[in-house]
Design a protein around this motif. Structure first.
Motif, PDB file in Angstrom:
ATOM      1  N   ARG A  95      25.708   8.513  33.274  1.00  0.00           N
ATOM      2  CA  ARG A  95      26.906   9.191  32.773  1.00  0.00           C
ATOM      3  C   ARG A  95      27.196  10.498  33.501  1.00  0.00           C
ATOM      4  O   ARG A  95      28.263  11.074  33.330  1.00  0.00           O
ATOM      5  N   CYS A 134      21.174  10.453  35.034  1.00  0.00           N
ATOM      6  CA  CYS A 134      21.583   9.311  34.229  1.00  0.00           C
ATOM      7  C   CYS A 134      22.907   8.768  34.753  1.00  0.00           C
ATOM      8  O   CYS A 134      23.568   9.388  35.593  1.00  0.00           O
ATOM      9  N   GLN A 176      20.804   4.068  29.745  1.00  0.00           N
ATOM     10  CA  GLN A 176      21.073   5.440  30.163  1.00  0.00           C
ATOM     11  C   GLN A 176      21.088   5.589  31.679  1.00  0.00           C
ATOM     12  O   GLN A 176      21.870   6.362  32.226  1.00  0.00           O
ATOM     13  N   PRO A 236      27.039   3.060  33.120  1.00  0.00           N
ATOM     14  CA  PRO A 236      27.998   4.118  32.771  1.00  0.00           C
ATOM     15  C   PRO A 236      28.964   3.630  31.702  1.00  0.00           C
ATOM     16  O   PRO A 236      29.146   2.419  31.514  1.00  0.00           O
ATOM     17  N   PRO A 237      29.602   4.560  30.980  1.00  0.00           N
ATOM     18  CA  PRO A 237      30.440   4.170  29.834  1.00  0.00           C
ATOM     19  C   PRO A 237      31.601   3.252  30.183  1.00  0.00           C
ATOM     20  O   PRO A 237      31.930   2.358  29.416  1.00  0.00           O
ATOM     21  N   HIS A 238      32.232   3.444  31.330  1.00  0.00           N
ATOM     22  CA  HIS A 238      33.468   2.716  31.629  1.00  0.00           C
ATOM     23  C   HIS A 238      33.308   1.791  32.836  1.00  0.00           C
ATOM     24  O   HIS A 238      34.260   1.527  33.567  1.00  0.00           O
TER      25      HIS A 238
END
Length: 628
Positions: A498, A496, A177, A181-183
């Motif tokens: 994100r 976080c 978290q 990051p997602p990407h």
């Protein structure tokens, strides 16, 4: 007087320690040998990859011949190393109990090995670039996390080792978290070796690290279950619990992690492991039944026979799973042999107990007749069962038929056992098989008569039934509560990887006749829910949707709503709302964090600040607003 947003510093959680890597126990020596072989396999595979690339790239025939010779040498070394590793993985005796009781050995699973990973630089980069903090102030947290990872590589074979693995697994949630990051990846590669083949796998995804740790949780449960003293019901119950939890860990891994780069974490392999653990639970249930059931009762003796038939059935199912295309060439030969031996062994025990019930216990009541009618899959040849119960000679003949089946099954078990070199080295297994085979032979000789010229009939198969159906116990991660090591970065729901936010700003506020002119909402951190038009806050640059993270150089990310209200009410002079982010004295200070989500649509660019709809952490959001 300076108003601040402050961290709510929790007391540090003591980090658990792994076992001493230099200890000279049999298990530690085995793990050291596994680690050494894994490293050699990794080296040989890299050499093979380089040689194959050179073979494809070159057009010189002499070079091709030399490379082909080198490839054959490397492949031979790899085959020898894999055979050596397979022998280590098949070494079940190291993990068995030290009790003098004679039990059939269980199949444990070795732990996955991993390389050291240095996350110091990538974590510092994220702390500096993403959070705007001075990364040198978080060296203690980074060191604590790295020590935790180093410790979990060598967990002790007990509850403390399980807690260590679970603690690290739970910390990976926070790490994911905070820093992944997602990407985007951190450029960190996680290296893990296959538990059975030693083939290395490498991925940058943190999910691979989490899945490998969870695999080791299941593997450690198998070792704990195998070491229990099963000569008493307490040890059997502990073994049942351990194998059920191992099945739960492998099943959770199968359902929640996909596209694993190593075969031991593939779907077919995990399915096989789940079934193997369930079979070992069923075997422990049979052992408990034999310990707690008196052998002087006809019906209970039939129940013991049904339990043994059930164990044989589940091991037969495991053997079918091991024979599938994707698993057949992967599972060690000793494992498949052991499973086949157990399937035959417990089928023999089922027929033996049936014979004992028929020959040694004389009961002809209605309850016994009903139990015998439900005992066989199909009706045996010869007189009806009601007559068999009343006639001792008919009972003897049916019992002799079951004993004949028991002897045949025992002989098959011993034949399969003799084909595997590794199983032949297991003295306790040889002792158990020989003892049970001799017992059946002696009983058969006792039932045989010189004047018995009738051909022994074929005994029908026995219905399998169990008093305790195995459960798959999923991992309970809440049993090992942890505190986020990087909690000083702020509440996780806001701070976080994100989240995206605008640049930080220093805002100086001075109370006017009408107050500060702002409305606060929630806590951890406190949100500016509204700004009065023309008020002091608006003139200073405050906007709706801003989060107050620091005041006068003091961190206030974890501040409660009441704390901020109290400080604002006690303010009598000019105050500077600022965001310090833990910077050293004299460095640039960043005041107020303006969090927003950016969306682009049509031809323009819109900015939407997070306001009352943002979910604040740990249930600290209050349905109250305070105006100043």
């Amino acid at each position: 007087f300076m108003l601040c947003v402050i961290h709510n510093l929790f007391p540090p959680h003591p980090s658990l320690q792994g076992c001493d890597p230099c200890s000279q126990t049999q298990r530690s020596k085995l793990q050291h040998r596994r680690a050494r072989i894994n490293q050699q396999i990794n080296k040989e595979m890299r050499m093979r990859a380089g040689a194959e690339n050179l073979f494809r790239a070159t057009t010189n025939n002499k070079v091709k011949e030399t490379v082909a010779l080198e490839l054959s040498f490397v492949n031979s070394n790899l085959q020898l190393l894999k055979e050596e590793l397979e022998e280590l993985n098949s070494n079940m005796e190291v993990y068995q109990t030290e009790s003098e009781a004679i039990n059939v050995p269980m199949i444990p699973l070795g732990l996955k090995e991993t390389k050291e990973v240095d996350l110091t630089v990538p974590l510092k980069d994220v702390i500096c670039e993403h959070y705007g903090e001075d990364s040198s102030l978080f060296e203690k947290e980074i060191k604590e996390f790295m020590e935790l990872r180093q410790a979990m590589r060598t967990p002790s074979r007990n509850e403390a080792g399980l807690e260590l693995l679970m603690e690290y697994y739970n910390q990976l949630y926070y790490l994911d978290q905070r820093f992944f990051p997602p990407h985007r990846t951190l450029g960190v590669h996680f290296h893990w070796y296959d538990s059975l083949t030693g083939v290395p796998s490498c991925q940058r995804a943190l999910a691979f690290e989490k899945g490998s740790v969870l695999f080791n949780v299941g593997a450690l449960y198998t070792q704990i279950g195998a070491r229990q003293d099963r000569s008493a019901t307490a040890g059997i119950d502990r073994a049942i619990d351990a194998f059920q939890r191992a099945a739960g860990a492998f099943n959770y891994l199968k359902e929640n992690f996909s596209n694993a780069p190593s075969l031991d974490m593939s779907g077919p392999s995990l399915c096989m492991l789940v079934r193997l653990m369930i079979a070992q639970v069923q075997e422990c249930v049979f052992e408990r039944v034999t310990l707690t059931t008196p052998d002087t009762h006809f019906i209970t003796q039939l129940q013991v026979a049904k339990e043994a038939a059930r164990v044989s059935d589940v091991y037969s199912l495991v053997l079918q799973t091991m024979s599938q295309t994707l698993v057949k060439d992967y599972v060690p030969f000793s494992w498949a042999s052991m499973v086949q031996v157990k399937a035959e062994h417990f089928r023999a025990l089922s027929h033996y107990n049936a014979a004992v019930a028929l020959c040694d216990h004389t009961r002809g009541d209605e309850e016994s007749a009903k139990a015998l009618f439900q005992f066989h899959v199909s009706s045996p040849a010869g007189p009806p069962l009601s007559q068999v119960l009343r006639d001792p000679e008919d009972r003897r003949k049916l019992g002799k038929a079951h004993l004949r089946c028991a002897v045949i099954r025992h002989e098959e078990a011993m034949r399969v056992h003799g084909l595997c070199k590794i199983l032949r080295k297991m003295d306790i297994l040889q002792e158990v098989l020989s003892f049970m085979y001799k017992r059946s032979l002696d009983k058969y000789s006792e039932m045989d008569r010189e004047d018995d010229f009738d051909e022994t009939a074929e005994a029908p198969e026995i219905h399998s039934q169990t008093q305790h159906k195995p459960d798959i116990t999923p991992p309970n991660f809440s049993t090992v509560p942890v505190t986020d090591i990087f909690q000083r970065l702020g509440p996780l729901s806001v701070f976080c990887a994100r989240a995206r936010w605008g640049p930080v700003r220093v805002v100086s506020l001075q109370r006017g006749d009408g107050g500060l002119g702002l409305t606060l909402r929630g806590d951890s951190p406190v949100l500016v829910a509204g700004v009065v038009p023309g008020g002091c806050a608006q003139e200073a640059g405050l906007r709706e949707g801003d989060y107050i993270v620091a005041v006068d150089g003091e961190d206030f990310k974890w501040a409660k709503h009441g704390e901020v209200v109290h400080i604002l009410k006690s303010c009598n002079e000019a105050n500077a709302l600022q965001r310090t982010m833990g910077r050293a004295k004299g460095q640039r200070t960043a005041p107020l964090l303006n969090w927003n989500r950016k969306k682009t649509g049509g031809g323009g660019r819109a900015t939407k600040r997070l306001g009352s709809t943002f979910s604040l952490p740990f249930g600290n959001l209050r349905d109250c607003e305070s105006m100043y």
